[in-house]
Design a protein around this motif. Structure first.
Motif, PDB file in Angstrom:
ATOM      1  N   THR A  57       0.818  -1.222   0.000  1.00 57.03           N
ATOM      2  CA  THR A  57       0.000   0.000   0.000  1.00 57.03           C
ATOM      3  C   THR A  57       0.848   1.267   0.000  1.00 57.03           C
ATOM      4  O   THR A  57       0.396   2.308  -0.489  1.00 57.03           O
ATOM      5  CB  THR A  57      -0.953   0.014   1.206  1.00 57.03           C
ATOM      6  OG1 THR A  57      -0.196  -0.065   2.420  1.00 57.03           O
ATOM      7  CG2 THR A  57      -1.924  -1.160   1.143  1.00 57.03           C
ATOM      8  N   CYS A 103      -6.105 -12.257  -9.023  1.00 60.00           N
ATOM      9  CA  CYS A 103      -6.059 -10.901  -8.484  1.00 60.00           C
ATOM     10  C   CYS A 103      -6.960  -9.969  -9.282  1.00 60.00           C
ATOM     11  O   CYS A 103      -7.731  -9.189  -8.704  1.00 60.00           O
ATOM     12  CB  CYS A 103      -4.625 -10.382  -8.489  1.00 60.00           C
ATOM     13  SG  CYS A 103      -4.455  -8.715  -7.850  1.00 60.00           S
ATOM     14  N   GLU A 117     -10.680 -11.032  -8.324  1.00 61.96           N
ATOM     15  CA  GLU A 117     -11.086 -10.804  -6.939  1.00 61.96           C
ATOM     16  C   GLU A 117     -11.009  -9.339  -6.537  1.00 61.96           C
ATOM     17  O   GLU A 117     -11.861  -8.843  -5.807  1.00 61.96           O
ATOM     18  CB  GLU A 117     -10.206 -11.644  -5.998  1.00 61.96           C
ATOM     19  CG  GLU A 117     -10.432 -13.141  -6.114  1.00 61.96           C
ATOM     20  CD  GLU A 117     -11.847 -13.536  -5.726  1.00 61.96           C
ATOM     21  OE1 GLU A 117     -12.316 -13.085  -4.668  1.00 61.96           O
ATOM     22  OE2 GLU A 117     -12.480 -14.276  -6.503  1.00 61.96           O
ATOM     23  N   CYS A 118      -9.981  -8.644  -6.996  1.00 60.90           N
ATOM     24  CA  CYS A 118      -9.749  -7.272  -6.536  1.00 60.90           C
ATOM     25  C   CYS A 118     -10.372  -6.213  -7.441  1.00 60.90           C
ATOM     26  O   CYS A 118     -10.779  -5.150  -6.960  1.00 60.90           O
ATOM     27  CB  CYS A 118      -8.255  -7.004  -6.415  1.00 60.90           C
ATOM     28  SG  CYS A 118      -7.427  -8.034  -5.181  1.00 60.90           S
ATOM     29  N   PHE A 119     -10.443  -6.494  -8.724  1.00 61.36           N
ATOM     30  CA  PHE A 119     -10.869  -5.458  -9.656  1.00 61.36           C
ATOM     31  C   PHE A 119     -12.147  -5.799 -10.416  1.00 61.36           C
ATOM     32  O   PHE A 119     -12.645  -4.974 -11.181  1.00 61.36           O
ATOM     33  CB  PHE A 119      -9.745  -5.152 -10.652  1.00 61.36           C
ATOM     34  CG  PHE A 119      -8.492  -4.651 -10.000  1.00 61.36           C
ATOM     35  CD1 PHE A 119      -8.360  -3.318  -9.657  1.00 61.36           C
ATOM     36  CD2 PHE A 119      -7.454  -5.521  -9.711  1.00 61.36           C
ATOM     37  CE1 PHE A 119      -7.204  -2.860  -9.041  1.00 61.36           C
ATOM     38  CE2 PHE A 119      -6.297  -5.068  -9.103  1.00 61.36           C
ATOM     39  CZ  PHE A 119      -6.171  -3.732  -8.765  1.00 61.36           C
ATOM     40  N   GLY A 178      -8.812  -1.506  -6.129  1.00 61.41           N
ATOM     41  CA  GLY A 178      -8.533  -2.923  -5.926  1.00 61.41           C
ATOM     42  C   GLY A 178      -8.698  -3.371  -4.486  1.00 61.41           C
ATOM     43  O   GLY A 178      -8.979  -4.546  -4.220  1.00 61.41           O
ATOM     44  N   LEU A 179      -8.521  -2.444  -3.530  1.00 59.81           N
ATOM     45  CA  LEU A 179      -8.624  -2.796  -2.115  1.00 59.81           C
ATOM     46  C   LEU A 179     -10.052  -2.743  -1.587  1.00 59.81           C
ATOM     47  O   LEU A 179     -10.332  -3.290  -0.516  1.00 59.81           O
ATOM     48  CB  LEU A 179      -7.749  -1.849  -1.280  1.00 59.81           C
ATOM     49  CG  LEU A 179      -6.240  -2.030  -1.420  1.00 59.81           C
ATOM     50  CD1 LEU A 179      -5.507  -0.888  -0.730  1.00 59.81           C
ATOM     51  CD2 LEU A 179      -5.802  -3.373  -0.845  1.00 59.81           C
ATOM     52  N   ALA A 237     -10.140  -8.049  -0.638  1.00 58.85           N
ATOM     53  CA  ALA A 237      -9.467  -9.310  -0.955  1.00 58.85           C
ATOM     54  C   ALA A 237      -8.010  -9.297  -0.486  1.00 58.85           C
ATOM     55  O   ALA A 237      -7.506 -10.291   0.018  1.00 58.85           O
ATOM     56  CB  ALA A 237      -9.530  -9.577  -2.460  1.00 58.85           C
ATOM     57  N   LYS A 238      -7.329  -8.175  -0.668  1.00 61.25           N
ATOM     58  CA  LYS A 238      -5.957  -7.974  -0.185  1.00 61.25           C
ATOM     59  C   LYS A 238      -4.981  -9.060  -0.644  1.00 61.25           C
ATOM     60  O   LYS A 238      -4.185  -9.554   0.133  1.00 61.25           O
ATOM     61  CB  LYS A 238      -5.915  -7.869   1.344  1.00 61.25           C
ATOM     62  CG  LYS A 238      -6.638  -6.658   1.906  1.00 61.25           C
ATOM     63  CD  LYS A 238      -6.264  -6.387   3.347  1.00 61.25           C
ATOM     64  CE  LYS A 238      -6.687  -7.471   4.291  1.00 61.25           C
ATOM     65  NZ  LYS A 238      -8.125  -7.590   4.443  1.00 61.25           N
ATOM     66  N   THR A 239      -5.017  -9.454  -1.899  1.00 60.38           N
ATOM     67  CA  THR A 239      -3.989 -10.363  -2.381  1.00 60.38           C
ATOM     68  C   THR A 239      -2.679  -9.596  -2.499  1.00 60.38           C
ATOM     69  O   THR A 239      -2.667  -8.387  -2.732  1.00 60.38           O
ATOM     70  CB  THR A 239      -4.349 -10.965  -3.753  1.00 60.38           C
ATOM     71  OG1 THR A 239      -4.147  -9.976  -4.768  1.00 60.38           O
ATOM     72  CG2 THR A 239      -5.780 -11.448  -3.782  1.00 60.38           C
ATOM     73  N   VAL A 257      -1.927  -7.072  -5.402  1.00 63.87           N
ATOM     74  CA  VAL A 257      -2.904  -6.036  -5.728  1.00 63.87           C
ATOM     75  C   VAL A 257      -2.247  -4.749  -6.206  1.00 63.87           C
ATOM     76  O   VAL A 257      -2.722  -4.130  -7.171  1.00 63.87           O
ATOM     77  CB  VAL A 257      -3.868  -5.776  -4.545  1.00 63.87           C
ATOM     78  CG1 VAL A 257      -3.135  -5.233  -3.327  1.00 63.87           C
ATOM     79  CG2 VAL A 257      -5.005  -4.856  -4.965  1.00 63.87           C
TER      80      VAL A 257
END
Length: 301
Positions: A77, A153, A156-158, A195-196, A200-202, A205
């Protein structure tokens, strides 16, 4: 400024990176900084004595379940916010702690590639990757597995079509250069925030946030040669024992600039082809490699 990040568990790798910068004379030309994600007092004090600037980052943007998120995730991050953490520098050269610098001239090449506010970084070349078996019966890492992780990713994130996106260009954010005034930072931050949001926080990301911005044509970028971010897992280097160098198999006289261990950090040694046509079990971490193969210029110091 050269920047990395580590907690106490990653310190051994970070120490190797810093040692490689010291041996390459980088401290004389660049400030060197580390995001402290949970170093011990002894580790932090030792780094400061070596001239490293330390900063303990907070969370740079909100996301679900933040309180339960481990501190090491700040390495992801904080990456699009480096000018906020270390202001007053003109260009930021990020190097993951599991990488080390063999030829410091590649850092100047990275800076040059970042002119015009472009982000300079290398692409993953998975088409010629040989499968790699991790130690103690671990997973087999191959191109299909890497693309599957990238696809997961994206999905799940986007909320993207991960399978399709993963077929396209994949750049690696483990090594990059970006000027302080570049608009890429803000775009990257916005894509990371997107994405966050699902929580999901892969660990991919922040990388895929920048990849998505590139695929959406929202940022300008320059592709670095593989030598500036040589993925040791996807492409084994060529060993020149007499010179104490790891080289590009396609150009045996040219030493690799930055060796990025990625999943190979779990290996104490790996079978590496040599310039003479043989195979040698070779340590991959910086200090172990230098203990086994010290080049002439280091031996003379």
């Amino acid at each position: 400024m050269v920047v990395s990040a580590a907690d106490q568990g990653y310190f051994r790798l970070l120490d190797g990176l810093i040692a490689s910068l010291e041996d390459g004379g980088v401290f004389a030309r660049h400030a060197v900084a580390v995001l402290d994600l949970g170093l011990t007092l002894e580790q932090a004090t030792g780094l400061e004595r070596r001239g490293v600037i330390l900063k303990r980052p907070g969370w740079d943007l909100p996301f679900p379940n933040q309180a339960a998120t481990p501190a090491w995730f700040k390495a992801m991050t904080a990456r699009p916010f480096l000018p906020d953490h270390f202001p007053e520098y003109d260009t930021y050269l990020w190097i993951d702690a599991d990488a080390w610098v063999q030829d410091a001239s590649c850092l100047e090449r990275m800076k040059e590639a970042a002119v015009g506010h472009r982000v300079a970084l290398a692409a993953e070349d998975l088409d010629v990757m040989e499968p790699v078996q991790l130690p103690t019966g671990g997973a087999i890492i191959d191109a299909a597995r890497i693309r599957a992780m990238v696809a997961h990713c994206y999905t799940e994130c986007f909320g993207e079509d991960g399978a399709e996106r993963a077929k396209k260009l994949i750049v690696n954010t483990g090594v990059f250069a970006l000027s302080a005034e570049s608009p890429v930072w803000k775009v990257w931050q916005a894509y990371l925030a997107r994405g966050l949001r699902p929580g999901a926080k892969t660990w991919l990301v922040e990388q895929q946030a920048l990849n998505l911005a590139i695929l959406d044509r929202k940022v300008s970028f320059s592709l670095l040669p593989q030598s500036c971010n040589w993925n040791v897992t996807t492409h084994r280097p060529l060993l020149d024992p007499s010179r104490g160098l790891l080289c590009d198999p396609g150009a045996p006289l040219h030493p690799i600039g930055i060796l990025h261990l990625t999943d190979s950090k779990k290996l104490e040694r790996a079978a590496v082809n040599t310039v003479s046509g043989g195979v040698m079990e070779t340590p991959l971490s910086y200090r172990a490699f230098r203990a086994a193969f010290a080049p002439a210029d280091l031996e003379s110091r």
